[in-house]
Design an enzyme around this catalytic site. Structure first.
Site, PDB file in Angstrom:
ATOM      1  N   LYS A  89       0.861  -1.198   0.000  1.00  0.00           N
ATOM      2  CA  LYS A  89       0.000   0.000   0.000  1.00  0.00           C
ATOM      3  C   LYS A  89       0.889   1.236   0.000  1.00  0.00           C
ATOM      4  CE  LYS A  89      -3.873   1.985   2.572  1.00  0.00           C
ATOM      5  NZ  LYS A  89      -3.306   3.290   2.828  1.00  0.00           N
ATOM      6  N   ARG A 135      -9.252  12.295  -5.331  1.00  0.00           N
ATOM      7  CA  ARG A 135     -10.329  11.551  -4.681  1.00  0.00           C
ATOM      8  C   ARG A 135     -11.415  12.477  -4.127  1.00  0.00           C
ATOM      9  NH1 ARG A 135      -9.818   6.942  -0.069  1.00  0.00           N
ATOM     10  NH2 ARG A 135      -9.063   8.573   1.288  1.00  0.00           N
ATOM     11  N   CYS A 171      36.774  13.130  26.290  1.00  0.00           N
ATOM     12  CA  CYS A 171      35.668  13.967  25.833  1.00  0.00           C
ATOM     13  C   CYS A 171      35.966  14.471  24.417  1.00  0.00           C
ATOM     14  CB  CYS A 171      35.478  15.146  26.783  1.00  0.00           C
ATOM     15  SG  CYS A 171      34.319  16.364  26.158  1.00  0.00           S
ATOM     16  N   CYS A 208      36.572  18.555  24.699  1.00  0.00           N
ATOM     17  CA  CYS A 208      37.708  19.207  25.355  1.00  0.00           C
ATOM     18  C   CYS A 208      38.879  18.271  25.623  1.00  0.00           C
ATOM     19  CB  CYS A 208      37.251  19.875  26.655  1.00  0.00           C
ATOM     20  SG  CYS A 208      36.779  18.686  27.923  1.00  0.00           S
ATOM     21  N   CYS A 224      32.089  13.805  30.843  1.00  0.00           N
ATOM     22  CA  CYS A 224      33.322  14.572  30.669  1.00  0.00           C
ATOM     23  C   CYS A 224      33.743  15.011  32.077  1.00  0.00           C
ATOM     24  CB  CYS A 224      33.017  15.783  29.789  1.00  0.00           C
ATOM     25  SG  CYS A 224      34.248  17.073  29.866  1.00  0.00           S
ATOM     26  N   CYS A 230      34.866  23.053  29.377  1.00  0.00           N
ATOM     27  CA  CYS A 230      34.596  22.283  28.160  1.00  0.00           C
ATOM     28  C   CYS A 230      33.639  23.086  27.275  1.00  0.00           C
ATOM     29  CB  CYS A 230      33.973  20.934  28.526  1.00  0.00           C
ATOM     30  SG  CYS A 230      33.442  19.980  27.092  1.00  0.00           S
TER      31      CYS A 230
HETATM   32  S1  IVH Z   1      -7.525  -0.281  -3.893  1.00  0.00           S
HETATM   33  C1  IVH Z   1     -11.993   0.348  -2.966  1.00  0.00           C
HETATM   34  N1  IVH Z   1      -4.970  -0.808  -4.006  1.00  0.00           N
HETATM   35  O1  IVH Z   1      -5.132   3.089  -0.081  1.00  0.00           O
HETATM   36  C2  IVH Z   1     -10.557   0.395  -2.675  1.00  0.00           C
HETATM   37  N2  IVH Z   1      -5.645   1.122  -2.821  1.00  0.00           N
HETATM   38  O2  IVH Z   1      -7.773   3.356   1.892  1.00  0.00           O
HETATM   39  C3  IVH Z   1      -9.785   1.089  -3.706  1.00  0.00           C
HETATM   40  N3  IVH Z   1      -3.784   2.431  -1.914  1.00  0.00           N
HETATM   41  O3  IVH Z   1      -7.485   5.308  -1.399  1.00  0.00           O
HETATM   42  C4  IVH Z   1      -8.356   1.167  -3.404  1.00  0.00           C
HETATM   43  N4  IVH Z   1      -2.167   1.144  -2.674  1.00  0.00           N
HETATM   44  O4  IVH Z   1      -5.015   5.708  -1.865  1.00  0.00           O
HETATM   45  C5  IVH Z   1      -5.913   0.028  -3.538  1.00  0.00           C
HETATM   46  N5  IVH Z   1      -2.758  -1.399  -4.271  1.00  0.00           N
HETATM   47  C6  IVH Z   1      -3.687  -0.565  -3.799  1.00  0.00           C
HETATM   48  C7  IVH Z   1      -3.349   0.589  -3.056  1.00  0.00           C
HETATM   49  C8  IVH Z   1      -4.366   1.412  -2.571  1.00  0.00           C
HETATM   50  C9  IVH Z   1      -2.451   2.247  -2.002  1.00  0.00           C
HETATM   51  C10 IVH Z   1      -4.416   3.553  -1.183  1.00  0.00           C
HETATM   52  C11 IVH Z   1      -5.385   4.360  -2.005  1.00  0.00           C
HETATM   53  C12 IVH Z   1      -6.725   4.169  -1.359  1.00  0.00           C
HETATM   54  C13 IVH Z   1      -6.334   3.791   0.054  1.00  0.00           C
HETATM   55  C14 IVH Z   1      -7.360   2.902   0.690  1.00  0.00           C
END
Ligand code: IVH
Length: 676
Positions: free
Chosen positions: A119, A140, A403, A406, A427, A434
Site C-alpha cells: 500500500k 479523490r 571527551c 575538550c 566529561c 569544556c
Molecule cells: S484499492 C476500494 N490498491 O489506499 C478500494 N488502494 O484506503 C480502492 N492504496 O485510497 C483502493 N495502494 O489511496 C488500492 N494497491 C492498492 C493501493 C491502494 C495504495 C491507497 C489508495 C486508497 C487507500 C485505501
C-alpha cells in the site's frame, strides 16, 4: 456511561476527525501522525457498532476524505472512490477471510485467491481514458466528487497520455497512487513534513508548470467505471496494466492462504526500508472479479478488500554513524544517525542509544540494520539489531574514553545510593572548561523555565559562542550590540528586538534564577525549595560558605546528593564568579511566597494558544501564586479555559461541551486585578 456522555464523546471524535480530514485533504497539512488518525477512526467505528443511536452524517463510515478544495473545478466520480477498512493484526486478517467464506457460503477447504499489493503511502488519483486518450484526471476529494487536476497529472511521466495496445478498453477510469520517491523528497523536506504531503501539495499547485518541477510518480492498481474491459481477475488486470504502459508495483503477488499472506507481510515489512518509496501496509483483494461482485460493499468500503497496516510505531533502517552528544552536565549521549525513514508520518533520522552500556548490551555498530521505535513524543530508539544483515567487516563501537569536545578523560561515577557505577559516562572537566558543556549550560540558562529569553534560541547561542560574544551567562547582559547589528543576517531592528527581550528579563524570580544556574540535581522544584528557605535573594551568596550549604539539608527534598552538588558548584571558581557578576548585573527578586488564600483559590485553569507578552510558564506561575490550579486537560472539573492567539480548537469545543467558562487573557488578568 450514560447516553448523553457517549453521544458527546462520539460527536467530539467526529468533529476531530473532520478537522483532521479538512486539514489533510484541503490544506495539505498533517496535524497528527497516521496511526493516531487510524486509531480515532477505529474508535468511532467501534462506538457505532456498539450503539445504534450513533449515526452522524459526517462519520467516516459514511464519508471518505473531505470536500474538494475550491481552487479546482469539481467533477463527480462515475463510480465513487471508496476507502478500505483496516486490519492491524493476524486476528483481523483471519476475520476478514472468515467473513468472506461465510458470505460466499464456502467451506474452509475451498481456496480463495488473494492479491497482495504493497500500500503506497501517496495520493490516489482517477484517470479517465476515452478512445485511448487520457482526457480527465481527478483527485479523490470526498469520494463522490473530486477536483479536476488533469493539467497537473499530465506532467507525470509515468501516466501514459495515449495508449496504442488494442486490448485497452474504449473507456476506463484507471486508478492508482501518485507519490514522490524518498530521495526526491530530500530536496523538498524543508517545505513538507513527509513525502505524502509533498505529493499532495505538488498535485494541488494552481500552476502546472510548478507541478512539473516535482518528480511525481504514478502506480496503477484498480479501476472505476469501464466500457469493454475483458479481464476476470485482479492478477490479470495488473498484468494488463503493464501491457498498456502503466507502472505497477513489482512486489504485487497472489496467494491462496493466510499463512503465506502473513509471511509475505512480514517479508515486505522487513524490506520496507530498502524500497525507494514509502508504504504503510499491504492491500489484500479477492482476486476473482466474479467473487468481488458477489461480495459487494459495506458502508463505504468493499467487502472484498482490506488494508493490513504496518505497525505505526516501528520501522527498519540502517545506522550511518554513531555521534556523541555532550549535555550540560557533561553526560556523553550516543546518538545513531540513521537512514531517514517514515514512521507513522514522521521522518526519523536520529535515534538515541541512551548510553555506553546500552551500546554494549545490544552490540550496536555502524552499518547495522536495526529496528527503530518511535512512540508519542519520546525520542526514537533502537529496539534490536538484525545480526543476519551485519556486514562481514563490521567493528565493535568503541566509546570515547576522552571527551570529544575538550579532551578531558571521561568517567563513570559511582552512585553511593544505588551502590552501582553509573551507566552514563561524563566529561570530567569542571563545567565551563569544556566548550560543548558551556554551550549547553548557556542554552539552559536562557531556556523557557529559566531566564526565558525570546530571541536567544539554541542556534543563536551557538553562533554567539563561536563569535566570542557569549562565553558565560553574565555576557548575555553585557552584549556588544553594535557588533551584533553588523552581523550577517542581523540589522538594527533584530538587534533592538534582542536587546528588548534581554532587558525585559533583567528582573527575575529567585527560584528561576537558581534553576537557571544548572546546578546538577537541582531542578525547578529543588530551586523553589531553596529560594523558599533562603527567602531573600541576597542570602544566596551566603552559600559561598560551605557551612551554610549544610543547613539546607533540613529541607524535605534536598538530600546528600543535592548538598554535595551545591558544594561542588560553589567550590568552582568560575561558578562563584558567575553568581557574583549576575547579582551585579540583574535584579533578583526575593522569594514571593504563594498566597494560600489568593483570589483564584479553588479554581482550575487551562491555557490554550499563545499569550501576549507572557510565556506559558509565567502564566502558570501567576495562577499558582494566586492559589489557582493549572491543569492540562479539559474536563467537567475545569473552571476556566484561557484562550490566547491560535488556540487548539478541540480544547474550545470540549470546553463548550462541558460548559466551562471561556475567557481571554485580559478577562483573566482582570480576575487578578491586573490589566493586560
Ligand atoms: S484499492 C476500494 N490498491 O489506499 C478500494 N488502494 O484506503 C480502492 N492504496 O485510497 C483502493 N495502494 O489511496 C488500492 N494497491 C492498492 C493501493 C491502494 C495504495 C491507497 C489508495 C486508497 C487507500 C485505501
Amino acid at each position: 456511561m450514560d447516553k448523553k456522555k457517549i453521544l458527546a464523546d462520539y460527536n467530539h471524535k467526529i468533529s476531530r476527525i473532520n478537522e483532521l480530514n479538512k486539514s489533510y485533504y484541503q490544506l495539505n497539512k498533517t496535524i497528527v501522525p497516521d496511526f493516531e488518525f487510524d486509531q480515532l477512526k477505529k474508535e468511532i467505528l467501534e462506538l457505532e457498532n456498539q450503539y445504534d443511536f450513533l449515526d452522524h452524517k459526517n462519520s467516516p463510515s459514511k464519508t471518505v476524505g473531505y470536500k474538494p478544495s475550491r481552487n479546482f473545478e469539481k467533477i463527480k466520480h462515475k463510480v465513487p472512490m471508496l476507502s478500505l477498512s483496516n486490519a492491524f493484526s493476524k486476528e483481523d486478517l483471519e476475520n476478514f477471510y472468515k467473513k468472506i467464506q461465510n458470505y460466499l457460503e464456502l467451506d474452509s477447504s475451498q481456496i480463495i485467491d488473494i492479491s497482495a499489493e504493497p500500500k503506497i503511502d501517496g495520493i490516489s488519483a482517477s484517470l479517465i481514458y476515452k478512445n485511448r486518450q487520457f482526457v480527465t484526471g481527478l483527485s479523490r476529494g470526498d469520494g463522490k466528487e473530486g477536483e479536476d487536476i488533469t493539467e497537473n497529472l499530465k506532467t507525470i511521466i509515468d501516466i501514459p497520455k495515449n495508449i496504442k495496445d488494442p486490448t485497452f478498453p474504449d473507456e476506463i477510469d484507471i486508478r492508482g497512487e501518485v507519490f514522490i520517491q524518498n530521495n526526491d523528497f530530500k530536496n523538498l523536506s524543508d517545505k513538507f513534513s513527509n513525502p505524502r504531503n509533498a505529493a499532495s501539495g505538488s498535485l494541488r499547485q494552481k500552476d502546472s508548470t510548478e507541478t512539473k518541477k516535482i518528480p511525481l510518480k504514478f502506480i496503477a492498481y484498480t479501476f472505476g467505471y469501464e466500457k469493454g474491459l475483458k479481464v476476470n481477475s485482479q492478477e490479470e488486470f495488473l498484468d494488463s496494466l503493464k501491457k498498456w504502459g502503466f507502472k505497477t508495483n513489482h512486489l504485487n503477488k497472489t496467494f491462496n492462504n493466510i499463512t503465506d499472506l502473513l509471511k509475505n507481510y512480514k517479508h515486505i515489512e522487513e524490506k520496507r526500508n530498502e524500497l525507494t518509496f514509502d508504504i504503510d501496509g499491504i492491500v489484500y483483494k479477492v482476486n476473482d472479479f466474479k467473487l468481488q461482485k458477489r461480495l459487494g460493499y459495506v458502508a463505504n468500503s468493499p467487502r472484498w478488500a482490506i488494508a493490513h497496516k504496518f505497525s505505526a510505531f516501528k520501522g527498519v533502517s540502517n545506522i550511518l554513524d554513531i555521534e556523541i552528544q555532550i549535555g550540560r552536565t557533561g553526560a556523553l549521549t550516543p546518538v545513531a544517525k540513521i537512514k531517514p525513514i517514515n514512521i507513522g508520518g514522521v521522518i526519523v533520522s536520529n535515534a538515541t542509544l541512551h548510553n555506553e552500556d546500552e551500546i554494549i548490551r545490544k552490540d550496536i555498530r555502524v552499518n547495522d540494520t536495526v529496528l527503530v521505535e518511535r512512540a508519542g513524543d519520546v525520542i526514537p530508539h533502537i529496539i534490536s539489531v538484525d545480526l543476519k544483515k551485519r556486514p562481514g567487516n563490521s567493528k565493535k563501537f568503541v566509546f570515547p574514553k576522552k571527551c570529544p569536545s575538550c579532551g578531558s578523560i571521561t568517567i563513570k561515577e559511582f552512585n553511593k545510593t544505588t551502590k552501582k557505577t553509573d551507566a552514563v559516562r561524563r566529561c570530567s572537566s569542571e563545567g565551563y572548561e569544556c566548550e560543548k558543556v558551556s554551550i549547553e549550560k548557556i542554552k539552559h540558562f536562557v531556556s523557557k523555565e529559566a531566564f526565558n529569553i525570546d530571541g536567544l534560541g539554541k542556534k543563536i547561542v551557538e553562533k554567539f559562542w563561536q563569535l566570542n560574544l557569549i562565553r558565560y551567562p553574565y555576557d548575555i547582559f553585557k552584549l556588544d550590540y553594535k557588533k551584533i547589528e553588523n552581523l550577517d543576517g542581523w540589522g538594527k531592528q533584530s538587534m533592538n528586538n534582542l536587546k528588548y527581550s534581554i532587558d525585559q528579563k533583567k528582573n527575575i524570580s529567585f527560584e528561576r534564577f537558581i534553576y537557571s544556574l544548572g546546578i546538577r540535581h537541582i531542578g525547578f522544584e529543588g530551586a523553589k525549595l531553596i529560594a523558599k528557605n533562603l527567602k531573600k535573594s541576597k542570602n544566596f551568596l551566603t552559600l559561598l560558605n560551605k557551612k551554610k550549604i549544610e543547613e539546607l539539608k533540613n529541607l524535605d527534598g534536598i538530600g546528600e546528593t543535592q548538598i554535595k552538588s551545591i558544594k561542588d558548584f560553589f567550590a568552582n571558581y568560575t561558578n562563584s564568579q558567575i553568581v557574583k557578576s549576575l547579582f551585579n548585573l540583574i535584579y533578583i527578586e526575593d522569594f514571593n511566597s504563594i498566597d494560600e488564600n489568593g483570589v483564584l483559590k479553588g479554581q482550575t485553569f487551562l491555557l490554550t494558544g499563545k499569550l501576549e507578552k507572557m510565556s506559558r510558564a509565567e502564566a502558570k506561575a501567576l495562577i499558582e501564586k494566586n492559589s489557582g490550579n493549572v491543569v492540562s486537560n479539559v474536563s467537567k472539573k475545569l473552571d476556566y479555559l484561557i484562550v490566547g492567539e491560535k488556540p487548539t480548537k478541540r480544547k474550545i469545543e470540549s470546553a463548550k461541551e462541558f460548559k466551562v467558562k471561556i475567557i481571554n487573557q485580559s478577562e483573566w488578568l482582570k480576575m487578578l486585578n491586573l490589566t493586560g
